[in-house]
Design an enzyme around this catalytic site. Structure first.
Site, mmCIF file in Angstrom:
data_model
loop_
_atom_site.group_PDB
_atom_site.id
_atom_site.type_symbol
_atom_site.label_atom_id
_atom_site.label_comp_id
_atom_site.label_asym_id
_atom_site.label_seq_id
_atom_site.Cartn_x
_atom_site.Cartn_y
_atom_site.Cartn_z
ATOM 1 N N ASP A 93 0.867 -1.181 0.000
ATOM 2 C CA ASP A 93 0.000 0.000 0.000
ATOM 3 C C ASP A 93 0.904 1.231 0.000
ATOM 4 O OD1 ASP A 93 1.043 0.185 2.512
ATOM 5 O OD2 ASP A 93 -0.813 -0.222 3.568
ATOM 6 N N SER A 94 0.319 2.400 -0.177
ATOM 7 C CA SER A 94 1.142 3.602 -0.347
ATOM 8 C C SER A 94 1.563 4.230 0.975
ATOM 9 C CB SER A 94 0.368 4.642 -1.148
ATOM 10 O OG SER A 94 -0.715 5.139 -0.372
ATOM 11 N N PHE A 97 -3.087 5.255 4.165
ATOM 12 C CA PHE A 97 -4.066 4.870 5.185
ATOM 13 C C PHE A 97 -3.451 4.916 6.581
ATOM 14 C CE2 PHE A 97 -6.496 1.879 7.796
ATOM 15 C CZ PHE A 97 -7.784 2.340 7.583
ATOM 16 N N ASP A 147 -2.589 8.389 -1.828
ATOM 17 C CA ASP A 147 -3.935 8.967 -1.756
ATOM 18 C C ASP A 147 -4.201 9.506 -0.359
ATOM 19 O OD1 ASP A 147 -3.942 6.394 -0.585
ATOM 20 O OD2 ASP A 147 -6.095 6.205 -0.849
ATOM 21 N N ASP A 279 -7.964 -7.591 0.703
ATOM 22 C CA ASP A 279 -7.052 -7.856 1.814
ATOM 23 C C ASP A 279 -7.739 -7.431 3.092
ATOM 24 O OD1 ASP A 279 -5.610 -5.213 3.178
ATOM 25 O OD2 ASP A 279 -6.526 -4.828 1.238
ATOM 26 N N CYS A 317 -13.213 -28.483 7.619
ATOM 27 C CA CYS A 317 -11.971 -27.824 7.198
ATOM 28 C C CYS A 317 -10.850 -28.855 7.133
ATOM 29 C CB CYS A 317 -11.610 -26.716 8.192
ATOM 30 S SG CYS A 317 -10.055 -25.880 7.823
ATOM 31 N N CYS A 319 -7.570 -28.047 6.965
ATOM 32 C CA CYS A 319 -6.272 -27.471 7.325
ATOM 33 C C CYS A 319 -5.591 -28.342 8.381
ATOM 34 C CB CYS A 319 -6.415 -26.022 7.803
ATOM 35 S SG CYS A 319 -6.887 -25.808 9.537
ATOM 36 N N CYS A 322 -7.137 -28.279 11.969
ATOM 37 C CA CYS A 322 -8.391 -29.029 12.153
ATOM 38 C C CYS A 322 -8.163 -30.534 12.053
ATOM 39 C CB CYS A 322 -9.427 -28.566 11.128
ATOM 40 S SG CYS A 322 -9.999 -26.878 11.464
ATOM 41 N N HIS A 348 -5.443 -21.542 10.940
ATOM 42 C CA HIS A 348 -6.809 -21.954 10.583
ATOM 43 C C HIS A 348 -7.581 -20.818 9.924
ATOM 44 C CE1 HIS A 348 -10.879 -23.378 10.522
ATOM 45 N NE2 HIS A 348 -11.213 -22.246 11.112
#
Length: 384
Positions: A93-94, A97, A147, A279, A317, A319, A322, A348
């Site tokens: 990101d720039s 934010f 921005d 994201d 799940c 993963c 789990c 998870h």
């Protein structure tokens, strides 16, 4: 200079799209969820595990890396891919934010934003030119125009002024990037490929300002477009309405990135609207606070009711968490403040988000007659 970045839509289902981005560090299948690795680490998760989870692209944060270890240090070490030993795609990101979040410590002028470091109080200036220099030095595959993120709530006149400033900064960002894009640390070794600079649409909570911002940002011309200025405290229904209205104004042949959103049911909803990239810190941050996302709803693992629960966190799940550990054990780790609790919970949650996106993509490719997009019900969102 050879082609640095491409994007192709491979299938559609209503407004939803399945696509493929190619960056100097590999392919990214969209719609994609991008884990946030703020300071060049996804908190608690080593890079080999991120690869195992199928992460195709992750975020680094320009503001934080600029302050520590510093852009020059990362550049000397070959850029952020080499620095963090990650050979897949990265987006930065720039810094806009984060600087916006420092409301007490910053001052906005035409030139840029002067601010004090949250680490040591030192003074700095971020401008479109310096933000480009920082992002080129860090060396992510996709970088963002500088921005101004408008606070919520904000008056229309204030929002319009901010939008106009962001548009002027977008022009300056593009000019600075074009002049220096060959300075990216991996330029020579990646066959003279460089980064892709995305523009950011602002306009606050005003549909006509969002429309104007989108149209004028597209006029400037970028290989991809982000929708910024959301997740600043506005009602989620408002976000959904504005995104739905703005997406059709963006080119169909360019990726669309919704920044900083959201819950699993929201990322499904936004993919349905035609968003390609998302994201959010939520899966990692929630994991550290013991909030886990499952196919059966959200679980707060510290609850006493899990103390004797031998079942997996999510029976649907696959993963490694789990497959191996019980809810009782995960509750014990969390209650004991063990570091492993953060690692397993985050593993998870990320797996759940990434799997949700894979299922959405698969549904789009198969077409509406064979599979409908996953429906995740939430009291906060109406079905679209």
């Amino acid at each position: 200079m050879s082609m640095s970045f491409s994007f192709q839509v491979e299938a559609t289902q209503g407004a939803a799209r399945a696509g493929r981005m190619i960056t100097p560090h590999g392919e990214v299948e969209t719609p994609v969820f991008m884990p946030v690795g703020t300071v060049a680490t996804v908190k608690g998760i080593p890079q080999d595990l991120l690869e195992e989870l199928g992460v195709q692209i992750l975020l680094n944060n320009t503001y934080h890396l600029y302050l520590r270890p510093g852009v020059e240090q990362i550049r000397k070490l070959g850029g952020t891919h080499k620095f963090m030993s990650w050979d897949r795609s990265i987006l930065t990101d720039s810094g806009g934010f984060q600087v916006f979040s420092l409301s007490e410590l910053r001052k906005v002028t035409e030139e840029g934003v002067s601010f004090r470091s949250h680490l040591d109080g030192s003074s700095h200036l971020f401008s479109p030119e310096s933000a480009m220099a920082s992002q080129i030095g860090i060396g992510a595959d996709i970088i963002m125009a500088f921005d101004e993120c408008t606070e919520y709530p904000a008056e229309r006149t204030r929002t319009e002024r901010s939008m106009e400033l962001t548009l002027r900064w977008a022009e300056r960002s593009k000019n600075a990037f074009e002049a220096h894009k060959h300075e990216v640390p991996w330029f020579a070794e990646r066959g003279k490929k460089s980064q892709a600079l995305f523009g950011i649409v602002q306009g606050g909570m005003f549909p006509n300002l969002r429309k104007e911002s989108a149209e004028r940002t597209v006029e400037i011309g970028f290989p991809g477009y982000a929708l910024g200025g959301f997740s600043v405290g506005e009602p989620r229904e408002k976000t959904a309405e504005l995104v739905a209205n703005t997406v059709p104004l963006l080119p169909e042949n360019k990726p669309r990135y919704l920044m900083g959103v959201g819950y699993p049911e929201e990322i499904v909803q936004y993919a349905r609207m035609g968003i390609d990239m998302m994201d959010c810190v939520l899966p990692t941050r929630a994991a550290r606070h013991g909030l886990l996302f499952t196919s059966e709803g959200r679980l707060t693992i510290k609850n006493q009711r899990f103390a004797s629960d031998e079942g997996p966190l999510d029976p649907n799940c696959s993963c490694k968490v789990c497959k191996r550990y019980s809810r009782a054990y995960l509750r014990h780790l969390y209650a004991s403040n063990e570091v492993l609790a953060q690692v397993l919970n985050t593993t998870h949650n990320l797996s759940y988000y990434l799997d949700t996106m894979r299922r959405v993509r698969q549904a789009i490719i198969l077409g509406e007659n064979s599979v409908s997009l996953p429906v995740v019900r939430s009291p906060h969102l109406s079905a679209t």
